[in-house]
Design a protein around this motif. Structure first.
Motif, PDB file in Angstrom:
ATOM      1  N   HIS A 173       0.856  -1.192   0.000  1.00 26.86           N
ATOM      2  CA  HIS A 173       0.000   0.000   0.000  1.00 26.86           C
ATOM      3  C   HIS A 173       0.886   1.233   0.000  1.00 26.86           C
ATOM      4  O   HIS A 173       2.092   1.143   0.162  1.00 26.86           O
ATOM      5  CB  HIS A 173      -0.988   0.001   1.162  1.00 26.86           C
ATOM      6  CG  HIS A 173      -0.389   0.046   2.541  1.00 26.86           C
ATOM      7  ND1 HIS A 173       0.527  -0.875   3.002  1.00 26.86           N
ATOM      8  CD2 HIS A 173      -0.587   0.907   3.573  1.00 26.86           C
ATOM      9  CE1 HIS A 173       0.858  -0.585   4.256  1.00 26.86           C
ATOM     10  NE2 HIS A 173       0.201   0.498   4.618  1.00 26.86           N
ATOM     11  N   HIS A 185       1.306   3.950   1.924  1.00 28.59           N
ATOM     12  CA  HIS A 185       1.758   4.733   3.085  1.00 28.59           C
ATOM     13  C   HIS A 185       3.262   4.985   3.037  1.00 28.59           C
ATOM     14  O   HIS A 185       4.016   4.137   2.585  1.00 28.59           O
ATOM     15  CB  HIS A 185       1.368   4.027   4.382  1.00 28.59           C
ATOM     16  CG  HIS A 185      -0.120   4.037   4.601  1.00 28.59           C
ATOM     17  ND1 HIS A 185      -0.724   3.355   5.622  1.00 28.59           N
ATOM     18  CD2 HIS A 185      -1.110   4.672   3.916  1.00 28.59           C
ATOM     19  CE1 HIS A 185      -2.036   3.552   5.565  1.00 28.59           C
ATOM     20  NE2 HIS A 185      -2.295   4.340   4.539  1.00 28.59           N
ATOM     21  N   ASP A 228       0.840  -4.414   8.065  1.00 29.73           N
ATOM     22  CA  ASP A 228       0.126  -3.525   9.001  1.00 29.73           C
ATOM     23  C   ASP A 228      -1.118  -4.071   9.713  1.00 29.73           C
ATOM     24  O   ASP A 228      -1.530  -3.504  10.708  1.00 29.73           O
ATOM     25  CB  ASP A 228      -0.274  -2.199   8.322  1.00 29.73           C
ATOM     26  CG  ASP A 228       0.932  -1.295   8.111  1.00 29.73           C
ATOM     27  OD1 ASP A 228       2.025  -1.644   8.594  1.00 29.73           O
ATOM     28  OD2 ASP A 228       0.789  -0.250   7.463  1.00 29.73           O
ATOM     29  N   HIS A 280       5.844   2.409   3.738  1.00 32.37           N
ATOM     30  CA  HIS A 280       5.788   1.171   2.954  1.00 32.37           C
ATOM     31  C   HIS A 280       6.219   1.368   1.506  1.00 32.37           C
ATOM     32  O   HIS A 280       6.608   0.419   0.845  1.00 32.37           O
ATOM     33  CB  HIS A 280       4.380   0.568   3.040  1.00 32.37           C
ATOM     34  CG  HIS A 280       4.141  -0.029   4.392  1.00 32.37           C
ATOM     35  ND1 HIS A 280       4.410  -1.341   4.686  1.00 32.37           N
ATOM     36  CD2 HIS A 280       3.751   0.549   5.560  1.00 32.37           C
ATOM     37  CE1 HIS A 280       4.169  -1.557   5.974  1.00 32.37           C
ATOM     38  NE2 HIS A 280       3.775  -0.430   6.530  1.00 32.37           N
ATOM     39  N   HIS A 299      -7.598   0.677   6.563  1.00 33.42           N
ATOM     40  CA  HIS A 299      -6.215   1.152   6.650  1.00 33.42           C
ATOM     41  C   HIS A 299      -5.759   1.788   5.329  1.00 33.42           C
ATOM     42  O   HIS A 299      -5.139   2.836   5.330  1.00 33.42           O
ATOM     43  CB  HIS A 299      -5.299  -0.005   7.029  1.00 33.42           C
ATOM     44  CG  HIS A 299      -3.903   0.409   7.329  1.00 33.42           C
ATOM     45  ND1 HIS A 299      -3.569   1.146   8.443  1.00 33.42           N
ATOM     46  CD2 HIS A 299      -2.748   0.221   6.654  1.00 33.42           C
ATOM     47  CE1 HIS A 299      -2.274   1.381   8.430  1.00 33.42           C
ATOM     48  NE2 HIS A 299      -1.760   0.839   7.349  1.00 33.42           N
TER      49      HIS A 299
HETATM   50 ZN   LIG Z   1       0.138   1.486   6.566  1.00 37.55          ZN
END
Ligand SMILES: [Zn+2]
Length: 516
Positions: A364, A366, A462, A369, A443
Motif C-alpha cells: 500500500h 503509506h 500492518d 511502505h 487502513h
Molecule cells: Zn500502513
C-alpha cells in the motif's frame, strides 16, 4: 483487466537568473534582514533575549498515510506543549502532550537537549528514559534556527547570503533571502510592507515527494518585551499542512534552574549510534507515534528463508520479501527510504547475480511502505498496483531528487507501472504462481495481499505484523481475516512486512479477540 503506464523521468535543468556578484547580493540581502530586525524591535532588543518559555497548543495533520492514495489531508492529533529554550546556546526542554484522534496511543514525551546530547523520556512522569536519537536531536535543533525570535539573527550570522527573485504568495509580494546551513538551504520570505518574516522554507529531500519545501509560516505577530513574536505557527510540506499551532504565552528571560537542561551522566555517556540527519520525515513519524529508529543507522540485511525460494528480508522495522522465479525475482515492498532500499537491493543482486528484479509489488502507498520503492524502480522492476494507486506511483517515479540524488535519480530510466482491477493479477514463470489480490481495508484503499498458492502463504502489511508466531488482537486483524475469507484464499501462514510469520490459526484467534 490491466494496463501499463510508462513514466519517463525527464531531467529538468533549472537555471536561476544571476543578479549581480555574490558580494553585491550578500550586501543587498543583509540590508533586507537588517530592515526586518528593525521591524521586529531592533537588533539590540533581539539580542537581549536570552531564553524563552513558550506554551502552545495545536493540531497535527497527515497527508501521506491516508486511506486513499493522494487523498485529503486529515487531522491526526491535538497537542499542547511547554518549550523552554536557550536562545544563545543549543539547549532546550520540550514537554509534549499529544492526543491521537485515531486508535493509536497518545504521544507524551519530554525531550531535553544540551548541545550534542539529548534525553528522551517517553510516557508520563517516571516514563522510560533513553538517549534522544541523534537525527531527532538534529531535527529539533534545526527547527530552533527558524524560531521567530531567532531567525533574523541566525541569517545575519551567515557569511554568505543570497537574494533570490521576489515571490508572490496569496497575492502579496515577498523579498526572499537564502543561506546554507549544515547542508540545508533556508529561504526567508520577508513581507515587503511590514518587513517581518512571513515564512522560512528549508529545502530537503523526501523519499516519496523528492525535492521538497518544508515551510514554517508565521502569523499573529505580537510585541512581547519590545520584540515582535509570531503567535501563530504552521508547518507545511510542499504546501500541505503538517502542524498548526497557537501560542498561548511567551515569557522571555526567565530565571531558569541551573539544571533546567541537564542530561543524566548515564545517558550522556552512551555512544551516539546513528547519523544526525535532520529530517521532516522523522517528525512526521513522531507525530504518528510510529518508528523512526533506523533513520541514520545501518541495520543488517538478513535473508530468512520462509519457504522454498521465498525469503523474508529482515533486519529493519520493515521487511522486503523476495520470491525467486525461474529466470527473475519478484520483490514485495520497497519500504522506508533510499538508505534502506539501497543496501537491500545490493544484497539481493549479490545473492542472485543472474536474476533481475522484474517486479516490485507494494502492499500500500503509506510513506513507510512505499518510500524505498524508487530503489527497485531504478533496477527496472515493473510496479504492480491496483488502478487506484497508479497515479500515486507515477508521481513517485517522476519526482526529481536533485537535493539528495537517490538510485533512480542517478540512474534515470523509464518506469513501468502495471495497474490492474476487476479481479486479481497473476505472475507466473510457467511453474510457480504469485497471486496479487486487492483487499481494500479501512487502513488503505489500495491495499493488496500477495498469495502463494503452492505454499499457502499470504504476505500482508500492518494488519497482522506477527512476532515469533504471535499475533496481537486488533480490529484490523478481523478486517483482514474477513477479507481473506471473502476472497476464499486457503492460507496456512501469514508473512508480515512487519515482524516475521504466524500460522493462520493464530491470526484467526487474534481476530476473535484473543492472542495465540
Ligand atoms: Zn500502513
Amino acid at each position: 483487466m490491466r494496463k501499463q503506464l510508462v513514466v519517463l523521468c525527464l531531467l529538468l535543468v533549472f537555471s536561476l537568473g544571476r543578479t549581480g556578484s555574490v558580494q553585491a547580493q550578500s550586501a543587498d540581502a543583509k540590508a533586507l534582514l537588517e530592515q526586518s530586525a528593525k521591524a521586529m524591535g531592533g537588533m539590540q532588543a533581539l539580542r537581549s533575549l536570552k531564553n524563552q518559555v513558550v506554551e502552545s497548543e495545536g493540531k497535527q495533520f497527515d497527508s501521506s498515510s491516508t486511506p486513499r492514495p493522494g487523498g485529503a489531508t486529515r487531522q491526526i492529533s491535538t497537542f499542547r506543549y511547554t518549550l523552554t529554550r536557550d536562545l544563545i546556546q543549543p539547549r532546550l526542554k520540550l514537554e509534549w502532550e499529544g492526543k491521537s484522534l485515531g486508535a493509536r496511543d497518545d504521544v507524551r514525551f519530554v525531550e531535553i537537549i544540551d548541545g550534542p546530547v539529548g534525553l528522551l523520556q517517553e510516557g508520563g512522569a517516571g516514563g522510560k528514559q533513553s538517549r534522544l536519537h541523534p537525527a531527532r536531536l538534529a531535527t529539533r535543533l534545526r527547527e530552533e534556527k527558524r524560531v521567530g525570535a531567532k531567525i533574523i539573527l541566525v541569517a545575519l550570522g551567515q557569511k554568505i547570503l543570497k537574494r533570490l527573485p521576489d515571490a508572490d504568495l496569496d497575492g502579496k509580494r515577498y523579498q526572499v533571502v537564502a543561506f546554507q546551513d549544515s547542508g540545508d538551504e533556508f529561504r526567508i520570505y520577508l513581507d515587503s510592507t511590514t518587513h517581518l518574516p512571513a515564512q522560512v522554507e528549508i529545502l530537503e529531500d523526501d523519499p516519496l515527494e523528492g525535492d521538497s519545501r518544508y515551510t514554517l509560516r508565521y502569523s499573529d505577530w505580537r510585541k512581547v518585551d519590545g520584540v515582535m513574536i509570531p503567535f501563530g505557527l504552521r508547518l507545511e510540506l510542499n504546501g500541505k499542512p503538517l502542524q498548526e499551532e497557537q501560542i498561548k504565552s511567551v515569557r522571555n528571560n526567565v530565571s531558569l534552574a541551573p539544571d533546567a537542561f541537564s542530561v543524566p551522566e548515564s545517558i550522556r555517556n552512551q555512544k551516539p549510534d546513528a547519523k544526525p540527519i535532520a529530517s521532516q520525515w522523522l517528525l512526521r513519524r513522531v507525530a504518528g507515534n510510529v518508528s523512526y529508529q533506523d533513520l541514520g543507522r545501518n541495520p543488517p540485511v538478513e535473508f530468512i528463508q520462509i519457504a522454498d525460494s521465498v525469503y523474508q528480508i529482515q533486519g529493519s522495522s520493515h521487511n522486503t520479501i523476495i520470491i525467486e522465479m525461474r529466470d527473475h525475482l519478484v520483490a514485495v515492498e520497497g519500504p522506508l527510504y533510499e538508505e534502506r532500499s539501497y543496501p537491500v537491493v545490493k544484497a539481493i543482486k549479490e545473492r542472485f547475480p543472474n536474476k533481475p528484479i522484474r517486479y516490485v509489488i507494494p502492499t500500500h502507498h503509506h510513506l513507510d511502505h512505499s518510500g524505498g520503492i524508487r530503489g527497485f524502480m531504478a533496477e527496472g522492476a515493473i510496479v504492480v498496483v491496483p488502478f487506484i494507486a497508479e497515479n500515486f506511483y507515477a508521481r513517485v517515479a517522476k519526482a526529481p531528487h536533485t537535493l539528495r540524488p537517490d538510485s533512480l535519480e542517478r540512474n534515470r530510466r523509464a518506469v513501468v507501472i502495471e495497474s490492474y482491477g476487476g479481479g486479481h493479477r497473476v505472475l507466473t514463470d510457467g511453474n510457480r504462481q504469485i497471486e496479487i489480490w486487492p483487499l481494500p481495508t479501512s487502513h488503505a484503499e489500495d491495499f493488496q495481499v500477495i498469495y502463494l498458492p503452492r505454499e499457502k502463504i499470504l504476505i500482508e502489511a500492518d494488519h497482522v505484523s506477527p512476532r515469533k508466531g504471535q499475533v496481537r488482537s486488533a480490529p484490523v486483524v478481523k478486517e483482514l481475516v474477513d477479507g481473506i475469507d471473502k476472497l476464499r484464499l486457503d492460507v496456512t501462514t501469514v508473512a508480515g512486512i512487519h515482524g516475521d510469520t504466524a500460522p493462520m490459526q493464530a491470526v484467526r484467534a487474534a481476530a476473535q479477540g484473543g492472542t495465540q
